[in-house]
Scaffold this motif. Structure first.
Motif, PDB file in Angstrom:
ATOM      1  N   ALA A  36      11.218  44.724   9.255  1.00 23.15           N
ATOM      2  CA  ALA A  36      11.510  46.105   9.647  1.00 23.15           C
ATOM      3  C   ALA A  36      10.219  46.851   9.963  1.00 23.15           C
ATOM      4  O   ALA A  36      10.153  47.616  10.933  1.00 23.15           O
ATOM      5  CB  ALA A  36      12.277  46.814   8.531  1.00 23.15           C
ATOM      6  N   ASN A  39       8.955  45.717  13.369  1.00 23.61           N
ATOM      7  CA  ASN A  39       9.796  46.213  14.463  1.00 23.61           C
ATOM      8  C   ASN A  39       9.598  47.703  14.696  1.00 23.61           C
ATOM      9  O   ASN A  39       9.558  48.158  15.837  1.00 23.61           O
ATOM     10  CB  ASN A  39      11.274  45.945  14.173  1.00 23.61           C
ATOM     11  N   LEU A  40       9.493  48.472  13.637  1.00 27.32           N
ATOM     12  CA  LEU A  40       9.426  49.930  13.763  1.00 27.32           C
ATOM     13  C   LEU A  40       8.043  50.440  14.157  1.00 27.32           C
ATOM     14  O   LEU A  40       7.928  51.415  14.883  1.00 27.32           O
ATOM     15  CB  LEU A  40       9.854  50.586  12.448  1.00 27.32           C
ATOM     16  N   GLU A  85      16.897  53.048   7.147  1.00 31.22           N
ATOM     17  CA  GLU A  85      17.922  53.041   8.190  1.00 31.22           C
ATOM     18  C   GLU A  85      17.980  51.698   8.898  1.00 31.22           C
ATOM     19  O   GLU A  85      19.057  51.209   9.223  1.00 31.22           O
ATOM     20  CB  GLU A  85      17.663  54.157   9.197  1.00 31.22           C
ATOM     21  N   GLU A  86      16.820  51.097   9.112  1.00 29.32           N
ATOM     22  CA  GLU A  86      16.761  49.776   9.748  1.00 29.32           C
ATOM     23  C   GLU A  86      17.428  48.715   8.866  1.00 29.32           C
ATOM     24  O   GLU A  86      18.126  47.827   9.359  1.00 29.32           O
ATOM     25  CB  GLU A  86      15.302  49.399  10.017  1.00 29.32           C
ATOM     26  N   ARG A  88      19.707  49.391   6.615  1.00 32.30           N
ATOM     27  CA  ARG A  88      21.069  49.877   6.344  1.00 32.30           C
ATOM     28  C   ARG A  88      21.366  50.009   4.859  1.00 32.30           C
ATOM     29  O   ARG A  88      22.505  49.846   4.421  1.00 32.30           O
ATOM     30  CB  ARG A  88      22.106  48.971   6.997  1.00 32.30           C
TER      31      ARG A  88
END
Length: 98
Positions: A36, A39-40, A85-86, A88
């Motif tokens: 995550a 990616n972010l 949020e990534e 969940r």
């Protein structure tokens, strides 16, 4: 001996059950948080990221740039929110930048 199931199950359910039975969720969380972050944050931040480690609910990120570390420290709450949020779910509660 392993349990055998006679009914058909989707592979995702079988993998979730395997992870739960063998208590592998903590290791999977570490991998998921690392992915995550990559990616972010994008290539700009990833080039200066030397280590990403999750201990409990705290994410430790080692950066090779003091300027970037200072810049990211202003947005810690936003980064925590984006990572959760990534993923969940609420996994990360705090970030320590070093």
């Amino acid at each position: 001996m392993a349990k055998r199931f006679n009914e058909e199950s989707p592979i995702s359910d079988v993998l979730k059950q395997f992870i739960q039975d063998h208590k592998l969720q903590a290791g999977m969380d570490k991998i998921d948080v690392r992915d995550a972050w990559k990616n972010l944050m994008g290539n700009g931040v990833n080039n200066y990221t030397t280590e990403i480690m999750l201990k409990g609910t705290t994410l430790y990120v080692a950066l090779s740039s003091a300027v970037l570390r200072e810049e990211l420290s202003y947005g810690k709450e936003k980064i925590v929110k984006m990572i959760n949020e990534e993923l969940r779910r609420d996994l990360v509660k705090d970030i320590v930048l070093r």
